[in-house]
Design a protein around this motif. Structure first.
Motif, PDB file in Angstrom:
ATOM      1  N   GLN A  92       0.826  -1.207   0.000  1.00  0.00           N
ATOM      2  CA  GLN A  92       0.000   0.000   0.000  1.00  0.00           C
ATOM      3  C   GLN A  92       0.862   1.259   0.000  1.00  0.00           C
ATOM      4  N   ASP A  93       1.955   1.221   0.763  1.00  0.00           N
ATOM      5  CA  ASP A  93       2.766   2.420   0.983  1.00  0.00           C
ATOM      6  C   ASP A  93       4.028   2.404   0.127  1.00  0.00           C
ATOM      7  N   CYS A  94       3.860   2.338  -1.172  1.00  0.00           N
ATOM      8  CA  CYS A  94       5.021   2.330  -2.057  1.00  0.00           C
ATOM      9  C   CYS A  94       4.613   2.850  -3.428  1.00  0.00           C
ATOM     10  N   THR A  95       5.611   3.121  -4.234  1.00  0.00           N
ATOM     11  CA  THR A  95       5.349   3.572  -5.605  1.00  0.00           C
ATOM     12  C   THR A  95       5.009   2.376  -6.484  1.00  0.00           C
ATOM     13  N   PRO A  96       4.416   2.587  -7.650  1.00  0.00           N
ATOM     14  CA  PRO A  96       4.131   1.469  -8.563  1.00  0.00           C
ATOM     15  C   PRO A  96       5.390   0.693  -8.940  1.00  0.00           C
ATOM     16  N   GLU A  97       6.513   1.393  -9.084  1.00  0.00           N
ATOM     17  CA  GLU A  97       7.760   0.718  -9.435  1.00  0.00           C
ATOM     18  C   GLU A  97       8.216  -0.197  -8.298  1.00  0.00           C
ATOM     19  N   GLU A  98       8.113   0.269  -7.070  1.00  0.00           N
ATOM     20  CA  GLU A  98       8.494  -0.553  -5.919  1.00  0.00           C
ATOM     21  C   GLU A  98       7.543  -1.727  -5.740  1.00  0.00           C
ATOM     22  N   ARG A  99       6.275  -1.524  -6.084  1.00  0.00           N
ATOM     23  CA  ARG A  99       5.267  -2.560  -5.845  1.00  0.00           C
ATOM     24  C   ARG A  99       5.576  -3.837  -6.618  1.00  0.00           C
TER      25      ARG A  99
END
Length: 305
Positions: A108-115
C-alpha cells in the motif's frame, strides 16, 4: 428411567437454546448419545444430556473442532491438552495474519515501481514465512565436516528469530534476506573466507569454537556503543585464528591476519538485513566480527607507527 424423565429431541433443543438440527448433528456424531427410542422410533434423552449439550455448545463457541470436543467428553484429562493445542494453532494463525498485514502495508505504501519488486519478494516466500531457507544457506556456506553441535550453535546465532508482529520494514527486510539466501550460487564454496579451506592449513572446527566465544565477549561492547578497542574480546578472536592453524599469537601473526581479513569475501548484506529483522537490541555475529576486525586493524596500524 421413567419415560416422564426423558426429553424428546425438540424439548432438549428448546431447553438448550439450539435447533433440533443441531441436536441431531451432535447425536449422529456420537457426542450426544440418546438414552432410548420411543415406540415410534423417536429419540429420547435423559436429563444428563442437557448438561452435556451445554458443554458441547461452550466448547464449540471456542471454535474447537468436533473431534476435539469428542476427546474432551470421553477423556477427563483431555481438556488441557486440547486447549494447549488450540493456543499453539491460534498463535500461529495470528502470527501469519500479522505478517500478512505487514505485507499489505508494504504494497500500500510504495510507488508502482516498488510494488512490482515487493510483490515478487513476497510471492517467493511461504505463508506464513519461516527461516528454513536461511538455515539451509548456513549449512551450505559453513566449512564441510564441522561437528553437528557446532553447526547447530552457529545456525542458532546466525538465523534471526522472526518477530510475531513485524513492522512493514521488518517484513521487507526478511523478504530481501530470503531472496538473498535463495539466490543461485549463494552459499557454495566460491567466495568463502580463507579459513574455510582446510587445504590452507586451517582447522575450521577449532576456529568456529573460538569465534563463538569472541563474539560473545564483543557483544557487550557493541551494546554499549563502544568503539573497537583492544581487550579480552580481541585477544580471544585472534587466538581462535592462531589455534586453528597451529600458530602463536604474535604481532607478526596479527598483522598478517588483519590483512587476510580485509581481503576475505564478506556477506555484509546478510548481516545488514538480519539486523533490520531482529532490531537493534542484540548485535549479530556479523556486527561482532566487524567490530573485532576493526579493533585488530586499529591495533596493527598503531603498532606499525
Amino acid at each position: 428411567m421413567s419415560s416422564d424423565a426423558m426429553l424428546s429431541i425438540g424439548e432438549l433443543a428448546e431447553h438448550a437454546g439450539v435447533t433440533v438440527k443441531t441436536v441431531r448433528f451432535y447425536s449422529d456424531r456420537g457426542l450426544l448419545p440418546e438414552a432410548v427410542r420411543s415406540v415410534g422410533g423417536h429419540r429420547r434423552y435423559g436429563p444428563e444430556a442437557l448438561d452435556r449439550l451445554r458443554l458441547i455448545r461452550s466448547l464449540r463457541t471456542l471454535d474447537l473442532p468436533v473431534p476435539d470436543v469428542g476427546r474432551i467428553l470421553d477423556q477427563e484429562d483431555a481438556l488441557e491438552d486440547v486447549i494447549a493445542e488450540q493456543l499453539r494453532e491460534l498463535g500461529s494463525r495470528l502470527a501469519a495474519l500479522r505478517w500478512q498485514e505487514a505485507a499489505l502495508h508494504l504494497l500500500q505504501d510504495c510507488t508502482p515501481e516498488e510494488r512490482a519488486e515487493r510483490l515478487r519478494l513476497i510471492g517467493a516466500m511461504s505463508a506464513p514465512p519461516n527461516t528454513a531457507a536461511l538455515a539451509r544457506f548456513w549449512r551450505r556456506w559453513l566449512p564441510p565436516r564441522l561437528p553437528s553441535r557446532l553447526v547447530s550453535a552457529i545456525i542458532e546465532q546466525a538465523v534471526p528469530q522472526l518477530p510475531e508482529g513485524p513492522t512493514p520494514a521488518q517484513a521487507l527486510a526478511f523478504a530481501r534476506l530470503h531472496a538473498f539466501v535463495s539466490a543461485p550460487c549463494v552459499g557454495t564454496d566460491r567466495g568463502q573466507p580463507a579459513a574455510h579451506r582446510s587445504d590452507g592449513g586451517y582447522r575450521p572446527a577449532v576456529l568456529y569454537d573460538g569465534l563463538g566465544e569472541a563474539y560473545a565477549l564483543a557483544s557487550p561492547e557493541l551494546r554499549a556503543h563502544r568503539p573497537p578497542r583492544e581487550g579480552e574480546a580481541l585477544d580471544c578472536f585472534v587466538s581462535a585464528y592462531a589455534r586453528s592453524c597451529g600458530m602463536r599469537d604474535t604481532p607478526t601473526f596479527r598483522h598478517r591476519l588483519s590483512a587476510q581479513l580485509v581481503a576475505d569475501p564478506r556477506i555484509d548484506h546478510y548481516w545488514q538485513l538480519t539486523a533490520e529483522v531482529s532490531g537493534p537490541s542484540e548485535p549479530t555475529p556479523g556486527a561482532a566480527h566487524d567490530w573485532l576486525c576493526a579493533a585488530l586493524e586499529a591495533q596493527t596500524v598503531r603498532s606499525a607507527d
